[in-house]
Design a protein around this motif. Structure first.
Motif, PDB file in Angstrom:
ATOM      1  N   ILE A 122      -5.475   9.280   3.545  1.00  0.00           N
ATOM      2  CA  ILE A 122      -6.422   8.208   3.540  1.00  0.00           C
ATOM      3  C   ILE A 122      -6.660   7.458   4.839  1.00  0.00           C
ATOM      4  O   ILE A 122      -5.815   6.897   5.554  1.00  0.00           O
ATOM      5  CB  ILE A 122      -6.246   7.364   2.540  1.00  0.00           C
ATOM      6  CG1 ILE A 122      -5.838   7.853   1.250  1.00  0.00           C
ATOM      7  CG2 ILE A 122      -7.246   6.145   2.266  1.00  0.00           C
ATOM      8  CD1 ILE A 122      -5.610   7.015   0.125  1.00  0.00           C
ATOM      9  N   PRO A 123      -7.838   7.562   5.444  1.00  0.00           N
ATOM     10  CA  PRO A 123      -8.194   6.976   6.691  1.00  0.00           C
ATOM     11  C   PRO A 123      -8.076   5.483   6.720  1.00  0.00           C
ATOM     12  O   PRO A 123      -8.281   4.928   5.491  1.00  0.00           O
ATOM     13  CB  PRO A 123      -9.643   7.245   7.113  1.00  0.00           C
ATOM     14  CG  PRO A 123     -10.296   7.770   5.896  1.00  0.00           C
ATOM     15  CD  PRO A 123      -9.220   8.339   4.989  1.00  0.00           C
ATOM     16  N   LYS A 124      -7.381   4.644   7.866  1.00  0.00           N
ATOM     17  CA  LYS A 124      -7.090   3.176   7.745  1.00  0.00           C
ATOM     18  C   LYS A 124      -8.292   2.717   8.395  1.00  0.00           C
ATOM     19  O   LYS A 124      -8.879   2.874   9.308  1.00  0.00           O
ATOM     20  CB  LYS A 124      -5.886   2.808   8.247  1.00  0.00           C
ATOM     21  CG  LYS A 124      -4.744   3.305   7.282  1.00  0.00           C
ATOM     22  CD  LYS A 124      -3.471   2.937   7.897  1.00  0.00           C
ATOM     23  CE  LYS A 124      -2.945   1.444   7.919  1.00  0.00           C
ATOM     24  NZ  LYS A 124      -1.692   1.153   8.355  1.00  0.00           N
TER      25      LYS A 124
ATOM     26  N   HIS B  96     -13.195  12.110  12.479  1.00  0.00           N
ATOM     27  CA  HIS B  96     -12.311  11.335  13.344  1.00  0.00           C
ATOM     28  C   HIS B  96     -11.641  12.153  14.240  1.00  0.00           C
ATOM     29  O   HIS B  96     -11.352  11.910  15.633  1.00  0.00           O
ATOM     30  CB  HIS B  96     -11.166  10.508  12.567  1.00  0.00           C
ATOM     31  CG  HIS B  96     -11.826   9.490  11.704  1.00  0.00           C
ATOM     32  ND1 HIS B  96     -13.028   8.812  11.977  1.00  0.00           N
ATOM     33  CD2 HIS B  96     -11.266   8.838  10.548  1.00  0.00           C
ATOM     34  CE1 HIS B  96     -13.315   7.573  11.372  1.00  0.00           C
ATOM     35  NE2 HIS B  96     -12.377   7.818  10.207  1.00  0.00           N
TER      36      HIS B  96
ATOM     37  N   LEU C  50     -11.773  12.176   7.774  1.00  0.00           N
ATOM     38  CA  LEU C  50     -10.683  12.473   8.609  1.00  0.00           C
ATOM     39  C   LEU C  50     -11.081  13.505   9.638  1.00  0.00           C
ATOM     40  O   LEU C  50     -10.486  13.299  11.068  1.00  0.00           O
ATOM     41  CB  LEU C  50      -9.399  12.728   8.232  1.00  0.00           C
ATOM     42  CG  LEU C  50      -8.927  11.383   7.310  1.00  0.00           C
ATOM     43  CD1 LEU C  50      -7.541  11.784   6.515  1.00  0.00           C
ATOM     44  CD2 LEU C  50      -8.143  10.522   8.598  1.00  0.00           C
TER      45      LEU C  50
ATOM     46  N   LYS D 290      -5.474   6.760  12.601  1.00  0.00           N
ATOM     47  CA  LYS D 290      -4.713   5.890  11.636  1.00  0.00           C
ATOM     48  C   LYS D 290      -5.093   6.402  10.260  1.00  0.00           C
ATOM     49  O   LYS D 290      -6.075   6.745   9.747  1.00  0.00           O
ATOM     50  CB  LYS D 290      -4.994   4.464  11.742  1.00  0.00           C
ATOM     51  CG  LYS D 290      -4.836   3.851  13.232  1.00  0.00           C
ATOM     52  CD  LYS D 290      -5.229   2.329  13.297  1.00  0.00           C
ATOM     53  CE  LYS D 290      -4.606   1.646  14.647  1.00  0.00           C
ATOM     54  NZ  LYS D 290      -4.999   0.351  14.975  1.00  0.00           N
ATOM     55  N   TYR D 291      -3.677   6.524   9.509  1.00  0.00           N
ATOM     56  CA  TYR D 291      -4.121   6.872   7.972  1.00  0.00           C
ATOM     57  C   TYR D 291      -2.769   6.361   7.324  1.00  0.00           C
ATOM     58  O   TYR D 291      -1.934   5.545   7.908  1.00  0.00           O
ATOM     59  CB  TYR D 291      -3.865   8.771   8.137  1.00  0.00           C
ATOM     60  CG  TYR D 291      -2.351   8.947   8.337  1.00  0.00           C
ATOM     61  CD1 TYR D 291      -1.517   9.102   7.483  1.00  0.00           C
ATOM     62  CD2 TYR D 291      -2.022   9.256   9.679  1.00  0.00           C
ATOM     63  CE1 TYR D 291      -0.237   9.567   7.505  1.00  0.00           C
ATOM     64  CE2 TYR D 291      -0.589   9.530   9.890  1.00  0.00           C
ATOM     65  CZ  TYR D 291       0.095   9.878   8.860  1.00  0.00           C
ATOM     66  OH  TYR D 291       1.494  10.249   9.287  1.00  0.00           O
ATOM     67  N   GLU D 292      -2.957   6.461   6.123  1.00  0.00           N
ATOM     68  CA  GLU D 292      -2.096   5.996   5.049  1.00  0.00           C
ATOM     69  C   GLU D 292      -1.957   7.266   3.859  1.00  0.00           C
ATOM     70  O   GLU D 292      -2.848   7.849   3.950  1.00  0.00           O
ATOM     71  CB  GLU D 292      -2.163   4.695   4.376  1.00  0.00           C
ATOM     72  CG  GLU D 292      -3.500   4.665   3.606  1.00  0.00           C
ATOM     73  CD  GLU D 292      -3.802   3.044   3.309  1.00  0.00           C
ATOM     74  OE1 GLU D 292      -2.963   2.133   3.520  1.00  0.00           O
ATOM     75  OE2 GLU D 292      -4.884   2.741   2.472  1.00  0.00           O
TER      76      GLU D 292
ATOM     77  N   GLY E  42      -1.911   8.535   0.442  1.00  0.00           N
ATOM     78  CA  GLY E  42      -2.397   8.380  -1.027  1.00  0.00           C
ATOM     79  C   GLY E  42      -1.620   9.017  -2.133  1.00  0.00           C
ATOM     80  O   GLY E  42      -0.379   9.201  -2.155  1.00  0.00           O
TER      81      GLY E  42
END
Length: 227
Positions: free
Chosen positions: A225-227, A54, A51, A200-202, A204
């Motif tokens: 967490i990267p998507k 990114h 991340l 973009k992430y979510e 965890g």
């Protein structure tokens, strides 16, 4: 003036970067980040290396990483930092930016670390009211998610929340620093006016770690967490 940014991926260092980018006197060379070996994450903030990369890609700025071991002693930390500073000197860095706001002891430590190096530390956010900084960050269009909370200072429910006006309304501003300058929380910036595109992430799993001094459960991390 060739400049490095003391960077954690969090909101204050990202805002300090943005402020420096508005001044044509400074040329931003790199993001100076401390990473923990074995975890492959940003030290203290717990954000994944992937991340961080990114972020650097979206900002269009190279990473300058310093890796330290888990449970790093002060002696080893100083050795790694001195080596990193020597490399910056060799690359022609003349200034380094930090996002500190009001902790005088932290500022003094950073200034001492740079004494005699020819690299000048600068603090674009220094002395500004934290409430003003928090609203400035939001009004500029930055977006950040809370990655870690100190449960001795703020409620665990803030972990994983986006830092916005709704969060500020819920935050105990009368007793706690809304910028998290005292370690109340850490964050990961995923979008802003100097980003080419949002990250973009979510969310965890959550993980609780003890206070090294008392071994009491204290710090709640939520994995980003990267998507």
């Amino acid at each position: 003036m060739k400049t490095a940014i003391g960077f954690s991926g969090g909101k204050d260092s990202t805002l300090a970067l943005y402020k420096i980018q508005q001044d044509p006197a400074y040329e931003v060379d790199s993001l100076f980040v401390t990473m923990t070996e074995g975890f492959d994450r940003v030290s203290i903030h717990g954000v994944r290396h992937e991340l961080l990369k990114h972020q650097a890609d979206s900002l269009g700025i190279a990473l300058r990483e310093v890796w330290i071991p888990e449970g790093c002693t002060n002696e080893v930390y100083q050795e790694r930092m001195q080596q990193a500073v020597s490399e910056m000197q060799a690359d022609g860095i003349t200034h380094i930016v930090f996002g500190d706001i009001h902790l005088a002891d932290v500022r003094a430590y950073r200034e001492k670390m740079m004494e005699g190096t020819g690299i000048t530390p600068i603090f674009p956010l220094w002395g500004r009211p934290v409430g003003e900084i928090s609203l400035d960050f939001i009004d500029l269009g930055f977006q950040t998610v809370i990655t870690c909370v100190d449960m001795d200072q703020i409620d665990r429910s803030f972990a994983g929340r986006v830092y916005d006006e709704s969060l500020i309304k819920d935050y105990p501003v009368a007793s706690r620093d809304i910028c998290g300058e005292n370690g109340e929380f850490h964050s990961f910036v995923f979008n802003g006016p100097n980003f080419k595109s949002p990250i973009k992430y979510e969310l965890g799993k959550e993980r609780i770690t003890p206070d090294p001094g008392t071994e009491r459960d204290r710090f709640l991390f939520v994995d980003i967490i990267p998507k």
